[in-house]
Design an enzyme around this catalytic site. Structure first.
Site, PDB file in Angstrom:
ATOM      1  N   HIS A  51       0.856  -1.272   0.064  1.00 34.56           N
ATOM      2  CA  HIS A  51      -0.099  -0.064  -0.084  1.00 34.56           C
ATOM      3  C   HIS A  51       0.942   1.524  -0.046  1.00 34.56           C
ATOM      4  O   HIS A  51       2.089   1.110   0.368  1.00 34.56           O
ATOM      5  CB  HIS A  51      -0.917   0.099   1.271  1.00 34.56           C
ATOM      6  CG  HIS A  51      -1.947  -1.100   1.111  1.00 34.56           C
ATOM      7  ND1 HIS A  51      -2.736  -1.497   2.275  1.00 34.56           N
ATOM      8  CD2 HIS A  51      -2.525  -1.737  -0.101  1.00 34.56           C
ATOM      9  CE1 HIS A  51      -3.725  -2.315   1.627  1.00 34.56           C
ATOM     10  NE2 HIS A  51      -3.526  -2.349   0.367  1.00 34.56           N
ATOM     11  N   THR A  79       1.958   0.289  -9.124  1.00 39.90           N
ATOM     12  CA  THR A  79       3.193   1.473  -8.639  1.00 39.90           C
ATOM     13  C   THR A  79       4.383   0.652  -7.946  1.00 39.90           C
ATOM     14  O   THR A  79       5.425   1.039  -8.023  1.00 39.90           O
ATOM     15  CB  THR A  79       2.625   2.324  -7.516  1.00 39.90           C
ATOM     16  OG1 THR A  79       1.375   2.852  -8.142  1.00 39.90           O
ATOM     17  CG2 THR A  79       3.317   3.691  -7.610  1.00 39.90           C
ATOM     18  N   GLY A  98      -3.525  -1.656  -7.325  1.00 41.63           N
ATOM     19  CA  GLY A  98      -4.313  -2.416  -6.548  1.00 41.63           C
ATOM     20  C   GLY A  98      -5.864  -2.001  -6.675  1.00 41.63           C
ATOM     21  O   GLY A  98      -6.840  -2.839  -6.990  1.00 41.63           O
ATOM     22  N   ASP A 103      -4.784  -6.310  -7.045  1.00 39.61           N
ATOM     23  CA  ASP A 103      -5.020  -7.197  -5.842  1.00 39.61           C
ATOM     24  C   ASP A 103      -5.956  -8.575  -6.363  1.00 39.61           C
ATOM     25  O   ASP A 103      -5.563  -9.582  -5.948  1.00 39.61           O
ATOM     26  CB  ASP A 103      -5.587  -6.838  -4.528  1.00 39.61           C
ATOM     27  CG  ASP A 103      -4.758  -5.757  -4.167  1.00 39.61           C
ATOM     28  OD1 ASP A 103      -3.575  -5.802  -4.112  1.00 39.61           O
ATOM     29  OD2 ASP A 103      -5.264  -4.656  -3.461  1.00 39.61           O
ATOM     30  N   ASP A 123      -1.319  -1.318   4.940  1.00 38.59           N
ATOM     31  CA  ASP A 123      -1.212  -0.201   6.024  1.00 38.59           C
ATOM     32  C   ASP A 123      -2.480  -0.511   6.736  1.00 38.59           C
ATOM     33  O   ASP A 123      -3.637  -0.443   6.141  1.00 38.59           O
ATOM     34  CB  ASP A 123      -1.339   0.924   5.112  1.00 38.59           C
ATOM     35  CG  ASP A 123      -1.482   2.340   6.236  1.00 38.59           C
ATOM     36  OD1 ASP A 123      -1.493   1.919   7.405  1.00 38.59           O
ATOM     37  OD2 ASP A 123      -1.127   3.175   5.868  1.00 38.59           O
ATOM     38  N   HIS A 130     -10.257  -0.189  -2.038  1.00 39.13           N
ATOM     39  CA  HIS A 130     -10.389  -1.773  -2.636  1.00 39.13           C
ATOM     40  C   HIS A 130     -10.205  -2.823  -1.352  1.00 39.13           C
ATOM     41  O   HIS A 130      -9.749  -3.910  -1.556  1.00 39.13           O
ATOM     42  CB  HIS A 130      -9.274  -1.967  -3.611  1.00 39.13           C
ATOM     43  CG  HIS A 130      -8.014  -1.600  -3.027  1.00 39.13           C
ATOM     44  ND1 HIS A 130      -7.481  -0.574  -2.810  1.00 39.13           N
ATOM     45  CD2 HIS A 130      -6.840  -2.772  -3.126  1.00 39.13           C
ATOM     46  CE1 HIS A 130      -6.126  -0.898  -2.338  1.00 39.13           C
ATOM     47  NE2 HIS A 130      -5.785  -2.310  -2.564  1.00 39.13           N
ATOM     48  N   ASP A 133     -11.149  -6.296  -2.201  1.00 40.02           N
ATOM     49  CA  ASP A 133     -10.047  -7.308  -2.865  1.00 40.02           C
ATOM     50  C   ASP A 133      -8.898  -7.607  -2.035  1.00 40.02           C
ATOM     51  O   ASP A 133      -8.335  -8.603  -2.251  1.00 40.02           O
ATOM     52  CB  ASP A 133      -9.366  -6.177  -3.873  1.00 40.02           C
ATOM     53  CG  ASP A 133     -10.457  -6.039  -5.178  1.00 40.02           C
ATOM     54  OD1 ASP A 133     -11.664  -6.748  -5.106  1.00 40.02           O
ATOM     55  OD2 ASP A 133     -10.193  -5.077  -5.933  1.00 40.02           O
ATOM     56  N   ARG A 139      -7.831 -14.038   1.847  1.00 41.92           N
ATOM     57  CA  ARG A 139      -8.251 -15.420   2.014  1.00 41.92           C
ATOM     58  C   ARG A 139      -7.999 -16.295   0.971  1.00 41.92           C
ATOM     59  O   ARG A 139      -7.811 -17.539   1.335  1.00 41.92           O
ATOM     60  CB  ARG A 139      -9.856 -14.933   1.585  1.00 41.92           C
ATOM     61  CG  ARG A 139     -11.046 -15.973   1.718  1.00 41.92           C
ATOM     62  CD  ARG A 139     -12.142 -15.801   1.293  1.00 41.92           C
ATOM     63  NE  ARG A 139     -13.071 -16.922   1.108  1.00 41.92           N
ATOM     64  CZ  ARG A 139     -12.865 -17.762   0.053  1.00 41.92           C
ATOM     65  NH1 ARG A 139     -12.094 -17.457  -1.046  1.00 41.92           N
ATOM     66  NH2 ARG A 139     -13.771 -18.958  -0.398  1.00 41.92           N
TER      67      ARG A 139
END
Length: 197
Positions: A51, A79, A98, A103, A123, A130, A133, A139
């Site tokens: 992040h 990025t 992301g 993600d 973070d 998002h 996501d 998960r």
């Protein structure tokens, strides 16, 4: 009541801008990555994601582990990948940013067993647009028993373990079977469509 309406209208305008941006760039970016997957090397894949508030930390971590990472197929979100390429000269396979689905793309690679380890410096103090996501990716790493590090200490322990390389190279037969599936006629037809442009 006027404030609520203007905030709502502002959100709608931002959504429209993002939707227009996505419509103009997503298809091209996705098609480029489809061809990457078809010609994927035999090197084990790991994902590096960070992040905004953690990008410096992942670059420093990658700098300390550059030799190990250079021997792997690295999948990154937009990025993060640009920073790793620019600052460390690492060869990465950049996916979408992301919030634009990167993600989720990494989650798909986890489910396909192309990514066998995830280093995700996220973070916990900043809300993410998002977040769904992010949770889905985490998960999937648990569901598919993929080692996942969410901070520097865990990432250091993971990559320095003598079991790291052995774990990444497991399931080579599964990877070979997936590559045979890539030779399916439907995939070749998609490649022709992409090349035709």
């Amino acid at each position: 009541m006027t404030i609520g309406v203007s905030k709502l209208e502002s959100k709608r305008m931002n959504f429209r801008r993002a939707k227009n941006f996505m419509a103009s760039t997503t298809t091209v970016a996705y098609m480029l990555h489809v061809t990457d997957y078809v010609s994927e090397e035999r090197l084990p894949g790991i994902a590096l994601v960070a992040h905004d508030g953690c990008k410096r930390a992942i670059v420093e971590w990658a700098r300390d582990n550059r030799d190990t990472l250079a021997a792997l197929t690295l999948y990154t979100t937009g990025t993060t990948g640009a920073l790793l390429e620019r600052e460390l000269g690492l060869r990465v396979r950049r996916l979408l940013s992301g919030p634009y689905g990167g993600d989720a793309q990494i989650g798909a690679l986890v489910a396909e067993r192309r990514v066998r380890c995830v280093i995700f410096f996220w973070d916990p103090l900043t809300p993410q647009p998002h977040d769904v996501d992010v949770k889905a990716l985490l998960r999937l790493t648990v569901l598919h028993n993929i080692p996942t590090a969410c901070n520097r200490v865990t990432a250091d322990l993971l990559i320095s373990s003598p079991l790291f390389t052995r774990f990444l190279n497991r399931d080579a037969q599964t990877l070979d079977a997936m590559k045979e599936a890539v030779n399916h006629p439907v995939v070749h037809h998609l490649d022709q469509l992409i090349d035709a442009g």
